[in-house]
Design a protein around this motif. Structure first.
Motif, PDB file in Angstrom:
ATOM      1  N   ARG A  17     -19.263 102.780 -60.623  1.00 42.68           N
ATOM      2  CA  ARG A  17     -19.584 101.653 -61.509  1.00 42.68           C
ATOM      3  C   ARG A  17     -20.288 100.501 -60.790  1.00 42.68           C
ATOM      4  O   ARG A  17     -20.914  99.654 -61.430  1.00 42.68           O
ATOM      5  N   SER A  20     -23.925  99.915 -61.718  1.00 42.63           N
ATOM      6  CA  SER A  20     -24.312  99.849 -63.130  1.00 42.63           C
ATOM      7  C   SER A  20     -24.782  98.466 -63.553  1.00 42.63           C
ATOM      8  O   SER A  20     -25.817  98.334 -64.217  1.00 42.63           O
ATOM      9  N   VAL A  21     -24.060  97.440 -63.198  1.00 43.28           N
ATOM     10  CA  VAL A  21     -24.416  96.079 -63.637  1.00 43.28           C
ATOM     11  C   VAL A  21     -25.723  95.602 -63.011  1.00 43.28           C
ATOM     12  O   VAL A  21     -26.621  95.159 -63.734  1.00 43.28           O
ATOM     13  N   THR A 130     -26.966 102.158 -67.207  1.00 42.80           N
ATOM     14  CA  THR A 130     -26.110 102.560 -68.325  1.00 42.80           C
ATOM     15  C   THR A 130     -25.465 103.915 -68.056  1.00 42.80           C
ATOM     16  O   THR A 130     -24.290 104.130 -68.358  1.00 42.80           O
ATOM     17  N   TRP A 133     -22.540 103.498 -65.782  1.00 45.39           N
ATOM     18  CA  TRP A 133     -21.403 102.951 -66.524  1.00 45.39           C
ATOM     19  C   TRP A 133     -20.730 104.040 -67.363  1.00 45.39           C
ATOM     20  O   TRP A 133     -19.504 104.143 -67.401  1.00 45.39           O
ATOM     21  N   ALA A 136     -18.653 106.229 -65.149  1.00 45.26           N
ATOM     22  CA  ALA A 136     -17.399 105.563 -64.777  1.00 45.26           C
ATOM     23  C   ALA A 136     -16.405 105.596 -65.938  1.00 45.26           C
ATOM     24  O   ALA A 136     -15.205 105.792 -65.735  1.00 45.26           O
ATOM     25  N   GLY A 185     -13.118  99.239 -64.148  1.00 45.37           N
ATOM     26  CA  GLY A 185     -13.255  97.875 -64.647  1.00 45.37           C
ATOM     27  C   GLY A 185     -12.167  96.964 -64.101  1.00 45.37           C
ATOM     28  O   GLY A 185     -11.178  97.427 -63.522  1.00 45.37           O
TER      29      GLY A 185
END
Length: 189
Positions: A17, A20-21, A130, A133, A136, A185
């Motif tokens: 993850r 991803s951001v 994306t 994400w 994950a 997360g």
């Protein structure tokens, strides 16, 4: 980093993850800047090509190496009593620090390619973010279903390859271990 019987472990989902951001937002930003440029093909074709590239990149990144993740998860062993569980923030910071130049290159390439096809490459980069994400989230569903969090040794994962060739196995803990929720997360307090 193994010392005696101790090993440093990082969350598999957090490593996945971590990119991803930054990839998503750098892709959106480079696509937005790319829309300001008319490009060779024109904005409409660029946006349509970018939408297709977004979907393809998201699907490919989300689905690639799932078999390897499944195999390692099926054979995972219990983490030892003295294993060190790396914090989510440390894992994110290490990944982003190790990949910062790749992120800059992707951002610049997204803008440069907009001279030919506006916004397309930027939307593809956002699709890759994306896809990470989604992968994950898939790992998080597996962790919830198995009631076990997946960890990998930091020296095997290197700078962000939790299913790479150097990985020789995963470790598991209960879902309450660590400071991240299943899927990587932030844990809600």
């Amino acid at each position: 980093m193994a010392r005696g019987g101790q090993q440093s472990l990082a969350r598999v989902a957090v490593i996945v993850r971590a990119g991803s951001v930054p990839l998503f937002w750098l892709g959106v930003l480079s696509a937005g800047i790319g829309l300001l440029l008319p490009g060779i093909t024109g904005r409409h074709i660029g946006v349509y090509a970018g939408a297709a590239l977004f979907v393809v990149c998201a699907a490919v990144v989300a689905l690639v190496r799932r078999g390897r993740y499944r195999a390692w998860a099926d054979r995972a062993s219990r983490a030892g009593k003295f294993d060190f569980l790396q914090d989510r923030g440390v894992t994110l910071r290490n990944w982003r620090r190790a990949h910062r130049w790749w992120l800059v290159v992707a951002f610049v390439a997204g803008i440069a390619c907009s001279l030919a096809v506006p916004a397309a490459v930027g939307m593809g980069i956002a699709g890759a973010g994306t896809g990470l994400w989604l992968k994950a989230v898939w790992i998080g569903r597996r962790e919830r279903g198995d009631d076990a969090i997946l960890w990998v040794r930091t020296d095997w994962a290197g700078t962000g390859r939790p299913a790479g060739k150097q990985v020789k196995g995963y470790r598991t803990t209960g879902v309450a271990a660590g400071d991240a929720a299943p899927g990587g997360g932030a844990r809600r307090r």
